[in-house]
Design a protein around this motif. Structure first.
Motif: not given
Length: 305
Positions: A208-219
């Motif tokens: 989910t989008g919420k799952d991804l929010e636990a990670y920092q954006c990469r390049s």
């Protein structure tokens, strides 16, 4: 890590659910689920007896990024089934029918849905002909129960393949369906693996989008999210994850361009950050089959900016 599997009678649905906790500069928790129709799996696992159709690649028009020395790569031309890594991970390799062992090919890695072999995944996705015709060496990995150790094992496949086949390890494209899509997405965000893919196209991924929010954006990374409108297991998850990637790739959050009636291309993304959302008409277990768009996206992501 906790892994739960519940299965039913033939024709029922089997559900895979687990919690993944990764420790890397802190603790990150991710809940991922995967589902595949058992009936669809049984159909996909039957061997049709028809070998995959390889295509020839037009090397005369290819842009040479790097080469391998003559005689240094022992991988065979064509179909190589049942390759195995030291940890027991099995995979199957396809090359262009006129494979040149000195030309560094882009690599397409296809991860299988729950319970599928790489061969069943090949039949379900139908990627071999179009991908080999575009100059890719294609690898279909057998499914592994999801968890951080398995993801790291699956992530090692490109390095192992590159020992035998002439591939460009800077041009690794990753896709997969359901559990396979979950792995493709994980490779791009986990600290241990995010340097591996040059582009991803996850399908029906359990994020989910919420799952991804636990990670920092990469390049910035070329990302093509595929999801079906009748996916009842992960309803709307594709639009959520596409929006997260669009933000990370510094795209305009509002402006999107319709491509071919089924794909939306986010506009004004950062260089190297082309972002697509493609929606199929099927259910969770159905491969959406945007194959030609995907291969063009992997080969020339700059065209989609």
């Amino acid at each position: 890590m906790e892994f739960l599997e519940t299965g039913g009678r033939q024709g029922d649905l089997s559900t895979h659910q687990f919690d993944l906790t990764a420790v890397n500069n802190g603790t990150l928790a991710l809940f991922i689920s995967g589902l595949i129709g058992l009936a669809a799996l049984l159909t996909g696992c039957r061997d049709s007896g028809v070998p995959p159709q390889l295509a020839a690649y037009d090397y005369a028009t290819a842009i040479v990024t790097s080469r391998c020395e003559t005689g240094t790569k022992s991988g065979l031309v064509g179909i190589s089934d049942g390759e195995a890594a030291g940890d027991g991970v099995r995979y199957h390799v396809r090359t262009p029918s006129n494979y040149d062992a000195t030309f560094a090919h882009p690599l397409l890695l296809v991860y299988a849905a729950a319970g599928q072999s790489g061969l069943a995944s090949e039949r379900m996705t139908g990627l071999t002909t179009v991908a080999t015709g575009a100059g890719f060496v294609v690898v279909y990995a057998d499914h592994r129960p999801l968890g951080l150790p398995s993801i790291e094992q699956l992530a090692a496949i490109p390095r192992i393949v590159a020992k035998k086949w002439c591939v460009d390890e800077k041009r690794i494209a990753v896709t997969g369906h359901s559990d396979g899509g979950t792995v493709a997405m994980a490779l791009a965000v986990l600290e241990q693996t995010k340097q591996i893919p040059a582009a991803i196209a996850p399908s029906a991924a359990g994020w989910t989008g919420k799952d991804l929010e636990a990670y920092q954006c990469r390049s910035p990374l070329p990302v093509m999210v595929m999801h079906n409108e009748r996916d009842r297991l992960f309803p709307g998850w594709g639009t959520q994850t596409a929006a997260w990637w669009a933000a990370c790739n510094r795209c305009d959050s509002v402006k999107r361009k319709l491509l071919g009636g089924e794909c939306l291309a986010y506009q004004h993304c950062a260089s190297g950050g082309a972002t697509l959302y493609c929606e199929g008409t099927g259910a969770h277990q159905d491969w959406p089959n945007f194959n030609r768009v995907m291969i063009e996206f992997f080969a020339h992501p700059e065209k989609f900016l």
